[in-house]
Design an enzyme around this catalytic site. Structure first.
Site, PDB file in Angstrom:
ATOM      1  N   TYR A 140      -5.987  -6.127  -1.491  1.00 21.24           N
ATOM      2  CA  TYR A 140      -5.747  -4.737  -1.140  1.00 21.24           C
ATOM      3  C   TYR A 140      -4.413  -4.638  -0.422  1.00 21.24           C
ATOM      4  O   TYR A 140      -3.919  -5.602   0.176  1.00 21.24           O
ATOM      5  CB  TYR A 140      -6.881  -4.166  -0.300  1.00 21.24           C
ATOM      6  CG  TYR A 140      -6.680  -4.207   1.195  1.00 21.24           C
ATOM      7  CD1 TYR A 140      -6.032  -3.160   1.862  1.00 21.24           C
ATOM      8  CD2 TYR A 140      -7.135  -5.283   1.945  1.00 21.24           C
ATOM      9  CE1 TYR A 140      -5.855  -3.199   3.235  1.00 21.24           C
ATOM     10  CE2 TYR A 140      -6.955  -5.325   3.312  1.00 21.24           C
ATOM     11  CZ  TYR A 140      -6.311  -4.284   3.955  1.00 21.24           C
ATOM     12  OH  TYR A 140      -6.127  -4.328   5.307  1.00 21.24           O
ATOM     13  N   ARG A 194     -12.047   2.895   5.557  1.00 19.82           N
ATOM     14  CA  ARG A 194     -11.324   1.940   4.724  1.00 19.82           C
ATOM     15  C   ARG A 194     -12.185   0.729   4.396  1.00 19.82           C
ATOM     16  O   ARG A 194     -12.217   0.253   3.257  1.00 19.82           O
ATOM     17  CB  ARG A 194     -10.042   1.477   5.431  1.00 19.82           C
ATOM     18  CG  ARG A 194      -9.196   0.541   4.580  1.00 19.82           C
ATOM     19  CD  ARG A 194      -7.970   0.042   5.306  1.00 19.82           C
ATOM     20  NE  ARG A 194      -8.308  -0.852   6.404  1.00 19.82           N
ATOM     21  CZ  ARG A 194      -7.421  -1.627   7.029  1.00 19.82           C
ATOM     22  NH1 ARG A 194      -6.148  -1.577   6.674  1.00 19.82           N
ATOM     23  NH2 ARG A 194      -7.786  -2.412   8.007  1.00 19.82           N
ATOM     24  N   PHE A 243     -12.886  -3.865   9.791  1.00 18.00           N
ATOM     25  CA  PHE A 243     -13.409  -4.599   8.635  1.00 18.00           C
ATOM     26  C   PHE A 243     -12.616  -5.885   8.396  1.00 18.00           C
ATOM     27  O   PHE A 243     -13.203  -6.956   8.193  1.00 18.00           O
ATOM     28  CB  PHE A 243     -13.350  -3.688   7.405  1.00 18.00           C
ATOM     29  CG  PHE A 243     -13.697  -4.368   6.110  1.00 18.00           C
ATOM     30  CD1 PHE A 243     -15.012  -4.444   5.691  1.00 18.00           C
ATOM     31  CD2 PHE A 243     -12.709  -4.911   5.297  1.00 18.00           C
ATOM     32  CE1 PHE A 243     -15.344  -5.055   4.486  1.00 18.00           C
ATOM     33  CE2 PHE A 243     -13.018  -5.526   4.101  1.00 18.00           C
ATOM     34  CZ  PHE A 243     -14.343  -5.596   3.698  1.00 18.00           C
ATOM     35  N   ASP A 244     -11.287  -5.799   8.409  1.00 16.97           N
ATOM     36  CA  ASP A 244     -10.443  -6.970   8.154  1.00 16.97           C
ATOM     37  C   ASP A 244     -10.721  -8.084   9.159  1.00 16.97           C
ATOM     38  O   ASP A 244     -10.923  -9.249   8.794  1.00 16.97           O
ATOM     39  CB  ASP A 244      -8.955  -6.604   8.262  1.00 16.97           C
ATOM     40  CG  ASP A 244      -8.551  -5.476   7.349  1.00 16.97           C
ATOM     41  OD1 ASP A 244      -9.251  -4.453   7.315  1.00 16.97           O
ATOM     42  OD2 ASP A 244      -7.513  -5.617   6.683  1.00 16.97           O
ATOM     43  N   THR A 245     -10.712  -7.710  10.448  1.00  9.87           N
ATOM     44  CA  THR A 245     -10.911  -8.707  11.497  1.00  9.87           C
ATOM     45  C   THR A 245     -12.274  -9.369  11.367  1.00  9.87           C
ATOM     46  O   THR A 245     -12.392 -10.600  11.459  1.00  9.87           O
ATOM     47  CB  THR A 245     -10.788  -8.039  12.880  1.00  9.87           C
ATOM     48  OG1 THR A 245      -9.487  -7.468  13.012  1.00  9.87           O
ATOM     49  CG2 THR A 245     -11.004  -9.051  13.986  1.00  9.87           C
TER      50      THR A 245
END
Length: 414
Positions: A108, A90, A200-202
């Site tokens: 997103y 992702r 990735f988000d963190t």
């Protein structure tokens, strides 16, 4: 991972007809949910969003008919685009599409649309206006309404507590699949983000926070998808590995967060008569000082049983001074990496000499006044002397040892 803070060369230039918002829907084997999700999102944006938009389906290595469904949607709906990546992940899909997009704001959301779409405009409005740099939907913020099982609730809250304890994160929800970022920020921040999966988000949020960027949080209405295929154990292990990797990177100082802060960060608001950052430094210095003082008193009491008061004071103060300088270097004044560490310790030892003179002088004065003072009296005198030494230490650390140095002109960034 790139250590450059320059914009990605592949980023598409913004044109007059470019969309304001590009909503990316990352998918992997979502042949059933993809079409109703995209059509619902498209209908909502067409009716409620006041700016030009695009929906980009980012298919990362699907093995079912997801690519065909995505292609059909892109053909039927002019505001929908489809991108296919050969590798799964992702984070990889988001990074690729975001760095290629010509939209001003990039967002997103998960394909299950667990988050109520009514939060989309509040999410991106602060980015469109320039008020904030990133925005996240939060299931843990005050005002959010969440429907999910106790197991996922416990895991989510535990994960965010771990982030606060290890990485000092201040945002409330790292994993909600509902986020947005300004494209100019993404162009400089994303090259530093290494993870290609769920972490990735963190990683993006932690780096943004460390660089002084403003993160806007929106309470959301969120309903858990009972058919979610996320492997919780594998994801948790990957997240913990990501946390360890970031801690190592911060400890080594290899990430150019200072350069990113210079380019995009938001400086503290000026307050008349108070130097920038002074309040936070005082709080952190006080916390380090309390720990150092307790360690010093414990060492002094232990050493005093075998040494005289002056030698016990010297050894205890020397050991705690080295640890105090290292702690203040990292925690109070935010100096990372090994550059200048020996110089800072040398200067710290000079400051230690001043503190030693104050405390030794206090002990000498006490000895002149009382031939055989009790140990509690000695400790009281040393605490008072250490308070004065601590004030002197903070001033010298701030204005001399760790004072801000302007970069050489050749090192400045455009």
């Amino acid at each position: 991972m790139s250590l450059s803070t320059q914009p990605a060369h592949t980023a598409a230039p913004t044109r007059l007809d470019s969309p304001v918002l590009d909503v990316v829907v990352p998918v992997h084997n979502e042949e059933i949910d993809l079409e109703p999700c995209v059509r619902r999102l498209h209908a909502y944006l067409s009716a409620s969003f006041p700016y030009r938009f695009r929906i980009t389906i980012a298919d990362n290595a699907s093995t079912d008919s997801t690519p065909e469904v995505a292609g059909r949607l892109a053909y039927d709906l002019p505001e929908v685009a489809s991108v296919r990546l050969a590798e799964k992940g992702r984070g990889r899909a988001l990074k690729y599409v975001w760095t290629q997009s010509d939209a001003a704001v990039l967002a997103y959301m998960d394909v299950d649309l667990s988050t109520d779409l009514g939060a989309l405009l509040p999410l991106v409005a602060p980015l469109i206006s320039g008020h904030s740099d990133l925005a996240i939907g939060s299931r843990l913020a005050r005002g959010s309404r969440v429907v999910r099982g106790a197991k996922r609730e416990f895991i989510s809250r535990s994960y965010n507590l771990i982030l606060r304890g290890t990485l000092a994160a201040r945002f409330s929800d790292a994993q909600c699949g509902f986020k947005a970022i300004r494209s100019d920020v993404a162009a400089r921040l994303l090259p530093m983000v290494e993870d290609t999966g769920w972490f990735f988000d963190t990683e993006m949020l932690v780096l943004a926070e460390r660089a002084g960027l403003r993160i806007h949080e929106v309470p959301v209405d969120w309903v858990d998808d009972p058919d979610s295929r996320v492997d919780i154990i594998a994801t948790a292990v990957a997240d913990l590995k990501g946390i360890v990797r970031l801690l190592r990177a911060f400890g080594s100082g290899k990430l150019p967060l200072a350069a990113l802060r210079d380019q995009l960060g938001r400086d503290p608001l000026p307050v008349a008569g108070v130097p920038a950052g002074l309040t936070g430094q005082l709080i952190r210095f006080a916390a380090v000082g309390v720990a150092s003082t307790l360690a010093y008193l414990g060492l002094y009491a232990a050493l005093r049983m075998g040494l005289g008061p002056q030698w016990a004071n010297f050894v205890a103060l020397l050991l705690t001074a080295v640890a105090n300088t290292a702690a203040n270097r990292r925690l109070t004044f935010g100096v990372r990496g090994n550059d200048g560490a020996w110089r800072h310790q040398t200067q710290g030892l000079i400051v230690f000499g001043i503190g030693l003179a104050l405390t030794s002088g206090a002990l000498t004065l006490l000895g002149d006044l009382h031939s055989a003072p009790s140990q509690p009296v000695e400790l009281v005198v040393l605490v008072a002397a250490n308070l004065l030494a601590t004030a002197v230490r903070f001033l010298l650390l701030r204005i001399w040892v760790f004072r801000s140095r302007s970069p050489h002109p050749a090192q400045t960034h455009p």
